[in-house]
Design a protein around this motif. Structure first.
Motif, PDB file in Angstrom:
ATOM      1  N   GLY A  53       0.810  -1.211   0.000  1.00 55.01           N
ATOM      2  CA  GLY A  53       0.000   0.000   0.000  1.00 55.01           C
ATOM      3  C   GLY A  53       0.838   1.253   0.000  1.00 55.01           C
ATOM      4  O   GLY A  53       0.547   2.218  -0.711  1.00 55.01           O
ATOM      5  N   GLU A  54       1.905   1.251   0.794  1.00 56.04           N
ATOM      6  CA  GLU A  54       2.765   2.433   0.885  1.00 56.04           C
ATOM      7  C   GLU A  54       3.546   2.671  -0.407  1.00 56.04           C
ATOM      8  O   GLU A  54       3.661   3.805  -0.882  1.00 56.04           O
ATOM      9  CB  GLU A  54       3.735   2.278   2.055  1.00 56.04           C
ATOM     10  N   ARG A  55       4.095   1.594  -0.970  1.00 57.72           N
ATOM     11  CA  ARG A  55       5.018   1.760  -2.093  1.00 57.72           C
ATOM     12  C   ARG A  55       4.324   1.794  -3.450  1.00 57.72           C
ATOM     13  O   ARG A  55       4.711   2.556  -4.335  1.00 57.72           O
ATOM     14  CB  ARG A  55       6.048   0.631  -2.086  1.00 57.72           C
ATOM     15  N   ALA A  68      -0.392   3.651  -2.832  1.00 54.91           N
ATOM     16  CA  ALA A  68      -0.636   5.035  -2.402  1.00 54.91           C
ATOM     17  C   ALA A  68      -0.455   6.058  -3.520  1.00 54.91           C
ATOM     18  O   ALA A  68      -1.307   6.943  -3.687  1.00 54.91           O
ATOM     19  CB  ALA A  68       0.257   5.373  -1.206  1.00 54.91           C
ATOM     20  N   LEU A  79      -3.538   5.879  -5.712  1.00 52.82           N
ATOM     21  CA  LEU A  79      -4.725   6.418  -5.050  1.00 52.82           C
ATOM     22  C   LEU A  79      -4.678   7.939  -4.965  1.00 52.82           C
ATOM     23  O   LEU A  79      -5.700   8.617  -5.149  1.00 52.82           O
ATOM     24  CB  LEU A  79      -4.869   5.812  -3.648  1.00 52.82           C
ATOM     25  N   ASN A  80      -3.515   8.486  -4.699  1.00 54.85           N
ATOM     26  CA  ASN A  80      -3.390   9.939  -4.617  1.00 54.85           C
ATOM     27  C   ASN A  80      -3.664  10.594  -5.967  1.00 54.85           C
ATOM     28  O   ASN A  80      -4.322  11.637  -6.048  1.00 54.85           O
ATOM     29  CB  ASN A  80      -2.000  10.327  -4.109  1.00 54.85           C
ATOM     30  N   CYS A 107      -8.413   4.904   3.610  1.00 57.65           N
ATOM     31  CA  CYS A 107      -7.536   3.789   3.261  1.00 57.65           C
ATOM     32  C   CYS A 107      -6.886   3.228   4.521  1.00 57.65           C
ATOM     33  O   CYS A 107      -6.128   3.923   5.194  1.00 57.65           O
ATOM     34  CB  CYS A 107      -6.482   4.245   2.262  1.00 57.65           C
ATOM     35  N   LEU A 131      -4.276   0.639   5.840  1.00 58.86           N
ATOM     36  CA  LEU A 131      -3.183  -0.249   5.481  1.00 58.86           C
ATOM     37  C   LEU A 131      -2.901  -1.184   6.647  1.00 58.86           C
ATOM     38  O   LEU A 131      -2.501  -0.751   7.732  1.00 58.86           O
ATOM     39  CB  LEU A 131      -1.932   0.556   5.127  1.00 58.86           C
TER      40      LEU A 131
END
Length: 290
Positions: A103-105, A108, A111-112, A125, A127
């Motif tokens: 999700g972070e790498r 995200a 989604l942004n 969201c 995570l």
């Protein structure tokens, strides 16, 4: 004069051949259906229905009138649907859950960018590496990696990820490069949540038990350990991809690289997907699929 007055009621009666059933379909009283049909007949000056205690039959005029009215009602319904679709701008809150590091790498940034394109949509969201209950926890979408083991949910494939088996050049210079799967028994394997790694050879998929000095449920920690020369690791591309590009890690056992794993979006079955969820699924498919 309202030319539509009584038409819906008449068509409902003609198709159900029953005033009570027609009233239930239209969510009005039987008396109102009967009154509207009677007023329609009076306005037209002709009898459209034969009424008996058991059934309702169309007269010759009623049959002709029904055949003319049915397409008109369908056209009106189609016009209303077209206008509603035109006005259905994706908006509102979407609740989504996904694994932490992926999700972070990977997720995200997508989604942004999605939120930039759709300013009327809000996103919650979560995570987490826990598999959340979409229905009980009221999530619209869950992003899952690998094999899907929840047949009670609808799965939509978004893309794929690749597992890489790799180590630092310093470790390989010291311990040697494994050329076969059996050679891993002589190496320090950095193990995650599962104590086995996946490979593929001429017979198909191979599951190999591995062990070593370090076992950790964090892919970030295992990647760092591998870069420090502590052993060999098998991790998805979103953990080790950058390190492989920089040369900080070197892939080994490349001929035995396993098949790619699916990245999927899950959502509850039996729900009519709202415009906001549909447009997000389409966006994720287009961008994560790259």
């Amino acid at each position: 004069m309202n030319l539509w007055q009584g038409v819906n009621e008449f068509v409902a009666v003609a198709e159900s051949q029953n005033f009570t059933k027609a009233a239930a379909e239209l969510s009005i009283s039987t008396a109102q259906v009967s009154r509207q049909v009677r007023m329609l007949e009076e306005r037209l000056g002709i009898k459209l229905l034969y009424r008996t205690t058991r059934r309702v039959h169309l007269t010759e005029a009623g049959q002709l009138y029904y055949q003319s009215c049915r397409p008109l009602i369908e056209a009106l319904q189609g016009a209303e649907h077209a206008v509603q679709q035109l006005q259905s701008v994706p908006q509102g809150l979407i609740r989504l859950t996904a694994p932490v590091t992926y999700g972070e790498r990977q997720l995200a940034p997508v989604l942004n960018a999605f939120l930039e394109q759709y300013p009327d949509i809000r996103l919650h969201c979560e995570l987490t590496n826990q598999k959340m209950d979409l229905i009980a926890d009221d999530y619209d979408i869950a992003i899952r990696l690998g094999k899907i083991d929840t047949p009670d949910l609808v799965a939509r494939r978004l893309g794929s990820r690749q597992l890489f088996t790799c180590a630092s050049q310093a470790y390989l210079d010291d311990a040697g490069i494994p050329e076969t799967l059996d050679a891993l028994r002589n190496h320090n394997c950095l193990v995650g949540t599962l104590d086995y790694w996946r490979f593929r050879d001429e017979q198909g998929e191979r599951i190999l038990r591995v062990n070593g000095r370090l076992r950790c449920n964090s892919g970030e920690a295992l990647c760092d350990a591998a870069m420090r020369g502590l052993g060999i690791v098998q991790l998805p591309n979103h953990y080790v991809g950058d390190a492989l590009k920089r040369g900080e890690l070197v892939e080994v056992l490349t001929p035995f690289r396993p098949e790619k794993e699916s990245i999927s979006a899950l959502y509850p079955p039996g729900r009519q997907l709202s415009p906001k969820v549909r447009v997000l699924l389409t966006y994720l498919t287009e961008h994560l699929g790259q």
